[in-house]
Motif scaffolding. Structure first.
Motif, PDB file in Angstrom:
ATOM      1  N   TRP A  12       0.822  -1.220   0.000  1.00  0.00           N
ATOM      2  CA  TRP A  12       0.000   0.000   0.000  1.00  0.00           C
ATOM      3  C   TRP A  12       0.856   1.270   0.000  1.00  0.00           C
ATOM      4  O   TRP A  12       0.321   2.377  -0.094  1.00  0.00           O
ATOM      5  N   ASN A  15      -0.015   5.250   1.702  1.00  0.00           N
ATOM      6  CA  ASN A  15      -1.379   5.613   1.328  1.00  0.00           C
ATOM      7  C   ASN A  15      -2.362   5.155   2.392  1.00  0.00           C
ATOM      8  O   ASN A  15      -2.146   4.140   3.050  1.00  0.00           O
ATOM      9  N   GLY A  16      -3.473   5.876   2.500  1.00  0.00           N
ATOM     10  CA  GLY A  16      -4.600   5.408   3.284  1.00  0.00           C
ATOM     11  C   GLY A  16      -4.950   6.272   4.472  1.00  0.00           C
ATOM     12  O   GLY A  16      -4.111   6.984   5.029  1.00  0.00           O
ATOM     13  N   VAL A  21      -8.807   2.315   4.880  1.00  0.00           N
ATOM     14  CA  VAL A  21      -8.286   0.987   5.250  1.00  0.00           C
ATOM     15  C   VAL A  21      -9.457   0.061   5.588  1.00  0.00           C
ATOM     16  O   VAL A  21      -9.529  -1.078   5.117  1.00  0.00           O
ATOM     17  N   LEU A  43      -0.640  -8.545   2.864  1.00  0.00           N
ATOM     18  CA  LEU A  43      -0.889  -7.115   2.657  1.00  0.00           C
ATOM     19  C   LEU A  43       0.071  -6.283   3.476  1.00  0.00           C
ATOM     20  O   LEU A  43       0.329  -6.584   4.640  1.00  0.00           O
ATOM     21  N   PRO A  45       0.364  -2.650   4.746  1.00  0.00           N
ATOM     22  CA  PRO A  45      -0.065  -1.263   4.982  1.00  0.00           C
ATOM     23  C   PRO A  45       1.076  -0.472   5.632  1.00  0.00           C
ATOM     24  O   PRO A  45       2.053  -1.051   6.097  1.00  0.00           O
ATOM     25  N   SER A 237      -3.446  -2.911  -5.448  1.00  0.00           N
ATOM     26  CA  SER A 237      -3.729  -3.626  -4.186  1.00  0.00           C
ATOM     27  C   SER A 237      -4.649  -2.823  -3.280  1.00  0.00           C
ATOM     28  O   SER A 237      -5.126  -3.327  -2.262  1.00  0.00           O
ATOM     29  N   LEU A 238      -4.902  -1.573  -3.647  1.00  0.00           N
ATOM     30  CA  LEU A 238      -5.831  -0.739  -2.875  1.00  0.00           C
ATOM     31  C   LEU A 238      -7.216  -0.737  -3.492  1.00  0.00           C
ATOM     32  O   LEU A 238      -8.096   0.003  -3.064  1.00  0.00           O
TER      33      LEU A 238
END
Ligand code: G3P
Length: 250
Positions: A12, A15-16, A21, A43, A45, A237-238
C-alpha cells in the motif's frame, strides 16, 4: 511451478486513512479467492495501520511491514525495529523497495544487512530488486539485479523465509508493465544466478515475484510464465481488482 506456492503481496506504500483501510479490508474480506493451500496473500499497509489491518483482516491473509531497522532498536529516532514487528506478531517485512533505494539512499549492502537482521529475528522477508530504465537501456539489467541479489546472498545462508520481488523501476506506478516475456527472462536469469551462486535447491524453492503495474487484466498472462511465482502489487492492491490478481494464481 513445482512446489513454489503462488504469492500475492499488496504494497500500500504511503497511502490510506483509517476509513479507507476499513473499506478496502471489508472488500477483500468478502472476496472469493483460491484457498491458502494454493496462494499466499500478504498485505503491507503503512506501519501505523498494521495493528488495525491485522485485527480486521480475514485469517487466511497475512500482513507485512514495509521496512524495518537494520539492527536492534534503541536510539534511532523515527525507526521501527524488527523486534517490534515480532512483538506485534507481524510475520513479514518488505526490504529494499526501489523507492527506499532511490529516495532514501539505501545501498545494496545496507539492504543485505537489513534482510539478514530481519531474518535473524524470525521475520519473513520480501526482498526487492530491479533495474532503472537507464540501466535496462544500457543492457545492464541482469548485472544490476545480480549485484543486488549478491549483497543479500553475502549476508544470509538460509533462504527458506525469503521471497524475491523483481520490480523493474520503469514499470512501477507507470502503467508500463513488463511483458510476460520480459518478466520471464529476468526471473529465469535470476533463478539461474541463485543456482550458480547459492545452490540448486535454493534456486528451485525460492519464489520470485514480479512487481510493476500489475493489474487485474495483465496478471493472468504474467502468472502463466514458469518462473513468475506471484506478484508484488502497488496501486491495484488498494482496489477491489486485487481479488482478480489473487485469482490469477489458478
Ligand atoms: O511494491 C509494489 C510496487 O512497487 C509496484 O507498484 O503501483 O506499479 O503496482 P505498482
Amino acid at each position: 511451478r513445482m512446489g513454489r506456492k503462488f504469492f500475492v503481496g499488496g504494497n500500500w506504500k504511503c497511502n490510506g486513512t483509517i476509513e479507507e483501510v476499513k473499506k478496502i479490508i471489508s472488500i477483500l474480506n468478502a472476496g472469493e479467492v483460491p484457498s491458502s493451500d494454493v496462494v499466499e496473500v500478504v498485505l503491507s499497509p503503512p506501519f501505523v495501520f498494521l495493528p488495525l489491518v491485522k485485527s480486521e483482516l480475514r485469517p487466511d491473509f497475512h500482513v507485512a511491514a514495509q521496512n524495518c531497522w537494520v539492527k536492534k532498536g534503541g536510539a534511532y529516532t523515527g525507526e521501527i525495529s524488527a523486534e517490534m514487528l515480532v512483538n506485534l506478531d507481524i510475520p513479514w517485512v518488505i526490504i529494499g523497495h526501489s523507492e527506499r533505494r532511490a529516495l532514501l539512499g539505501e545501498t545494496n549492502e545496507f539492504v543485505g544487512e537489513k534482510v539478514a537482521y530481519a531474518l535473524s529475528k524470525g521475520l519473513k522477508v520480501i526482498a526487492c530488486v530491479g533495474e532503472t530504465l537507464e540501466q535496462r537501456e544500457a543492457g545492464s539489467t541482469m548485472e544490476v539485479v545480480a549485484a543486488q541479489t549478491k549483497a543479500i546472498a553475502d549476508k544470509i545462508s538460509d533462504w527458506s523465509n525469503v521471497v524475491i520481488a523483481y520490480e523493474p523501476v520503469w514499470a512501477i506506478g507507470t502503467g508500463k508493465v513488463a511483458t510476460p516475456a520480459q518478466a520471464q527472462e529476468v526471473h529465469a536469469a535470476l533463478r539461474g544466478w541463485l543456482s550458480s551462486n547459492v545452490s540448486a535447491e535454493v534456486a528451485e524453492s525460492t519464489r520470485i515475484l514480479y512487481g510493476g503495474s500489475v493489474n487485474g487484466a495483465n496478471s493472468k498472462e504474467l502468472a502463466a510464465q514458469p518462473d513468475v511465482d506471484g506478484f508484488l502489487v502497488g496501486g491495484a492492491s488498494l482496489k477491489p481488482e486485487f481479488i482478480d490478481i489473487i485469482k490469477a494464481a489458478t
